[in-house]
Design a protein around this motif. Sequence first.
Motif, PDB file in Angstrom:
ATOM      1  N   SER A 228     156.181  56.838 -20.585  1.00 51.83           N
ATOM      2  CA  SER A 228     155.536  57.179 -19.320  1.00 51.83           C
ATOM      3  C   SER A 228     156.448  58.072 -18.490  1.00 51.83           C
ATOM      4  O   SER A 228     157.660  58.100 -18.664  1.00 51.83           O
ATOM      5  N   SER A 229     155.831  58.831 -17.578  1.00 51.54           N
ATOM      6  CA  SER A 229     156.581  59.739 -16.726  1.00 51.54           C
ATOM      7  C   SER A 229     157.322  58.958 -15.647  1.00 51.54           C
ATOM      8  O   SER A 229     157.023  57.803 -15.365  1.00 51.54           O
ATOM      9  N   LYS A 230     158.286  59.632 -15.028  1.00 51.95           N
ATOM     10  CA  LYS A 230     159.048  58.980 -13.955  1.00 51.95           C
ATOM     11  C   LYS A 230     158.157  58.657 -12.765  1.00 51.95           C
ATOM     12  O   LYS A 230     158.324  57.632 -12.121  1.00 51.95           O
ATOM     13  N   SER A 231     157.215  59.554 -12.456  1.00 51.61           N
ATOM     14  CA  SER A 231     156.333  59.314 -11.310  1.00 51.61           C
ATOM     15  C   SER A 231     155.416  58.128 -11.562  1.00 51.61           C
ATOM     16  O   SER A 231     155.154  57.331 -10.664  1.00 51.61           O
ATOM     17  N   ASP A 232     154.911  57.982 -12.807  1.00 49.12           N
ATOM     18  CA  ASP A 232     154.075  56.825 -13.120  1.00 49.12           C
ATOM     19  C   ASP A 232     154.889  55.538 -13.027  1.00 49.12           C
ATOM     20  O   ASP A 232     154.404  54.525 -12.523  1.00 49.12           O
TER      21      ASP A 232
ATOM     22  N   GLU B 197     147.391  57.748  -9.397  1.00 48.66           N
ATOM     23  CA  GLU B 197     148.035  58.494 -10.484  1.00 48.66           C
ATOM     24  C   GLU B 197     148.174  59.969 -10.138  1.00 48.66           C
ATOM     25  O   GLU B 197     149.199  60.592 -10.436  1.00 48.66           O
ATOM     26  N   ASP B 198     147.137  60.533  -9.480  1.00 48.79           N
ATOM     27  CA  ASP B 198     147.220  61.941  -9.081  1.00 48.79           C
ATOM     28  C   ASP B 198     148.331  62.154  -8.065  1.00 48.79           C
ATOM     29  O   ASP B 198     149.062  63.151  -8.123  1.00 48.79           O
TER      30      ASP B 198
ATOM     31  N   SER C 269     151.064  60.251  -7.552  1.00 43.82           N
ATOM     32  CA  SER C 269     152.398  60.039  -8.136  1.00 43.82           C
ATOM     33  C   SER C 269     152.794  61.172  -9.077  1.00 43.82           C
ATOM     34  O   SER C 269     153.966  61.499  -9.195  1.00 43.82           O
ATOM     35  N   SER C 270     151.822  61.772  -9.770  1.00 45.23           N
ATOM     36  CA  SER C 270     152.138  62.865 -10.683  1.00 45.23           C
ATOM     37  C   SER C 270     152.293  64.201  -9.977  1.00 45.23           C
ATOM     38  O   SER C 270     152.726  65.182 -10.587  1.00 45.23           O
TER      39      SER C 270
ATOM     40  N   LYS D 236     149.842  66.094  -8.805  1.00 45.92           N
ATOM     41  CA  LYS D 236     148.809  67.017  -9.258  1.00 45.92           C
ATOM     42  C   LYS D 236     148.308  67.903  -8.134  1.00 45.92           C
ATOM     43  O   LYS D 236     148.073  69.098  -8.323  1.00 45.92           O
TER      44      LYS D 236
END
Length: 717
Positions: free
Chosen positions: A194-198, A620-621, A623-624, A626
């Motif tokens: 998983s990404s750091k932001s997630d 999720e948007d 934190s990522s 987007k």
Amino acid sequence: MSSNEEEKLLSYNGEVLIFQLSQGDLAKEGTAKTCRLRVRRMTFNRSTSTFIQKSTGIFSMHGEYSGFEMICCSCAADFRTGINLPCVVIRRNKKKSVFKYFLLLLHSSNEFEQRMNFTLDYEMKDDIKILNGPSILWRHNRTSFYISSQNDTIVSAPVEFSSIKWAGEVENLGTILFGVGEPHSTNRESSERSSKSDYAVWGTEFYAYSVESQKILSGSYFLPHAYGSVVTCIHICATKVVNTVLRISLIALTQKNQLIWFQDGIPKNLCQLPFQDPCALQVMASDGGDLLYIVSFRSSDVCAIWKKNFQVASKWQKVKSVLVDDFVGTGTEQLLLDFKDTFNTDCLTSFKITDLVDVNYSNDAFDPMENDLFEHNLQENYSLTVQALERRLQIGLTNIQELQKHLLLKERVLSKSCKALVGLVQGKAYIPPYEEKDILVSLCGEKKQLPHSLKEKSSDTYHDSEHVIEKMWYRVLEDHLVVGVEIKNSFLSFLNDVTLSLLMDQVCTSNPPIIQCKNSVIKLDKVSFPATLSSPCETESVAKRIKLTLHNKERKNSFHDQSSDANCIQVFTVVTALSPLLAFHNFCCIVMLHARWGENSGRFGETCTVPCGKLSLSIEDISSGKYSVTLPEKNKPLKEPMEDLCTLLAVFHKFCFQITSPDCTLTSVKIWLLRHMECETVKEFPDSFLCKSLGALNGTLFSWKQKSPFEGILTVY
């Protein structure tokens, strides 16, 4: 207070206990050291507005080559008697890596009793709390430990807490530890993928651990999962079990400098705090029956917030300690603020006692009679004002009854209007019952709600939005959600007084509420024209020495804003706070455009409402990143110049400066922005400059509009 003394304050039954730990001198052989813990009981004297020492007590400790330190002090119930007593935790460094801890109880006779002692091979630093029993709770390397005076056994909790937000007793559950830890479903393999932001959002979870039953409870009873990474401190107001379901009311502090009230895990109210970095929270019952939330900040600032309206009641700065108790003896609680005194380091040399209603005492040397005059005026004016207040109350009660009837009618109108508006957006016709037709007011007008040219193209609302709206977009900037709408040029001349509104589109709500937001109109020029007669490579000193000539004066009269409508972009934006929307995992809303149409429409012109579309946003948007707008690095342009620039202009504060030079031409403003301010021109919009220099001005936007060679407007965002 001398340099080898340590001092802490604690309130107990209306008294102020001042604990002083003094390190003694080494013995002649150099093998032993004596440490004395002294307590002074201070009571407040209303007649002199000072604290008077009531009694003292001393406890002596001896050790070899050891230093003593006072860790914390608090009041806790003794399990033998059930009486709350002051407790102090002392640490002694026996050897290099061996630490011994003592818990002392202070009785009413000022005698100290050692209730507990234990030894650790590390130093306690994180989340140290004194609980009833008395018992001690602390955290070390993500493991929480608990020791009680009843069994003197150190017990570790099976949950790995990264931080403990609250610890105390809950009815029917006993002692509860509430904190943040990794979710059970999270393992290293999944976290690496998983990404750091997630992981920042979903890599933490709230847990509650019962010490008596040794069970782990879900944190969903307390707080929503999305707040796991932002909540810094909580205070549980009330708990009860209804039909085997735990119901909890609490308030929480966040890293966004907010105070939020949660009921059964749902945010109910929010207050933006006036200072940065809140760290502690206390509750005080005022004389008027309302509660006050006392918030302390790491910057030595303090503020008080009313529970009834979640508004800041008062704030103070340079506060050394904050205590809540009945210091005056009125039967209700007051707030004691001990301020920092640059001329005296002792406690209670500069203080204030207040309940923000009637009680107000201070040892201010410049106005020693302030409190006596205040009480005297209250008694003198009481008989004069009570009759007038009674008459005003009678009139007020009549007005309240009329307002209640009016509010009931408004609620009916809003409820039915919202249903009709949602039906319009969804393309469904809403036919109200006969008895409701008299209270409904049309929000959109009749069929002639748009210009005649538009009627010829289509008749339904969906196609109307396609012909009117050129583009809709939305961006996230820090704690702001910005929505932008562009209208086609062929309709700009027909529409006036354009505003946008946001409607919640949640399945769980039958009447979608309107989101509070702020509208603005942004105009951007794509083409920049030469604003001076001089070459752009000329320096500021040379340009300022250019004197007026006849040719300059002729050019001044013919110099106008040369931007045309074809080269101008007009965007309507709406800004709303993002934090209240975090309670919804998937947030969705409808964007509506309201305007008056007609080339000569005035304030009484025909109105129209056009749906611009829907927007959906998830955690999720966010934190990522987007839809996030971040200031680009040097020599790197904005990802979406128009949308990102409009977002910055809509959120930032705006300041306009009119610059005139009657004797010299303005030839070097853009050069000053590019060279000295280290700005870069925004792509496609050469009149906008983004400052990318290091320091406080980083991210500042400048807009330079030159009306003539001698006059221009500099706008700073």
